[in-house]
Design an enzyme around this catalytic site. Structure first.
Site, PDB file in Angstrom:
ATOM      1  N   LEU A  61       0.549  -1.247  -0.110  1.00 18.40           N
ATOM      2  CA  LEU A  61      -0.265  -0.305   0.008  1.00 18.40           C
ATOM      3  C   LEU A  61       0.832   1.339  -0.065  1.00 18.40           C
ATOM      4  O   LEU A  61       1.727   1.300   0.183  1.00 18.40           O
ATOM      5  CB  LEU A  61      -0.694  -0.192   1.213  1.00 18.40           C
ATOM      6  N   ASP A  62       0.506   2.130  -0.857  1.00 21.03           N
ATOM      7  CA  ASP A  62       1.197   3.567  -1.163  1.00 21.03           C
ATOM      8  C   ASP A  62       2.219   3.920   0.648  1.00 21.03           C
ATOM      9  O   ASP A  62       0.725   3.574   1.592  1.00 21.03           O
ATOM     10  CB  ASP A  62       0.713   5.311  -1.335  1.00 21.03           C
ATOM     11  N   ARG A  63       2.088   4.599   1.027  1.00 25.51           N
ATOM     12  CA  ARG A  63       2.703   5.412   2.631  1.00 25.51           C
ATOM     13  C   ARG A  63       1.862   5.863   3.230  1.00 25.51           C
ATOM     14  O   ARG A  63       1.520   5.791   4.280  1.00 25.51           O
ATOM     15  CB  ARG A  63       4.331   6.182   2.002  1.00 25.51           C
TER      16      ARG A  63
END
EC number: 5.4.99.-
Length: 215
Positions: A61-63
């Site tokens: 998942l993106d940061r």
């Protein structure tokens, strides 16, 4: 943005654990895997492996995205789950708050994406060289000039939901890459991986994992 990396100091939240699977609720602001440089070493996989040394990465998942993230506990499970993601057999549901009042009840965004090389890691729409990217969306409710939506990606391109929402005129609130002006002035990016459905690698039974939306 690397210099601004301040990973949250929160305990690991385990949603499910068995001999094959480990499911956690990823906090926003934490990288899924290490970045380049010691200052980007703190990440979810490192924290997970501190408690579960055998855990293996399946997806990311993106940061700035929070929510359900799954790890394998064995090499066989990693292969099995990896194939489910690759063949689009998993079902993912996200909740987002976006800028503006979305008028339609639901829709589909079908815009091909590719990395914007001069500005990477940003992605952009490109009808010539972009890869297929499809997102189904449904309006949940309008909230003070913004809209809460449920997003179902049919493909898994990098930044897909973020770019698609921006392209239809409703960027995700607090998105450091694709929002601007008042839409950027929020304490976090309002994108959360609420639900993940897949088949268990041992026996193939369907399983659903959920993490309540925190915003």
């Amino acid at each position: 943005m690397d210099s601004e990396y301040r990973p949250p100091d929160v305990p690991l939240e385990v949603l499910h654990e068995d001999a094959e699977l480990l499911v956690v609720n990823k906090p926003h602001g934490l990288l899924s895997v290490p970045g380049k440089g010691d200052h980007l070493s703190d990440c979810l996989i490192t924290r997970v492996q501190a408690a579960f040394p055998q855990a293996l990465l399946i997806h990311r998942l993106d940061r700035d995205t929070s929510g359900v993230m799954i790890f394998a506990q064995t090499k066989a499970a990693q292969r099995h789950l990896g194939l489910q993601f690759e063949k689009r057999q998993t079902k993912k549901i996200y909740v987002a708050r976006v800028w503006g009042e979305v008028q339609d009840k639901c829709g589909v965004v079908d815009l091909p994406l590719i990395v914007d090389w001069p500005n990477r890691p940003l992605q952009h729409v490109n009808f010539e060289t972009g890869k297929e990217a499809v997102t189904q969306w449904r309006r949940i409710r309008i909230e003070d000039g913004t809209t809460r939506v449920r997003l179902k990606p049919q493909t898994g391109r990098s930044h897909q939901l973020r770019v698609h929402m921006k392209e239809i005129g409703h960027p995700i609130l607090g998105d450091p890459f694709y929002a601007s002006g008042p839409a950027l002035e929020f304490p976090r990016m309002m994108l959360h991986a609420e639900e993940l459905r897949l088949r268990h690698p041992e026996g193939g039974r369907g399983m659903t994992f959920r993490a309540p939306c925190p915003f």
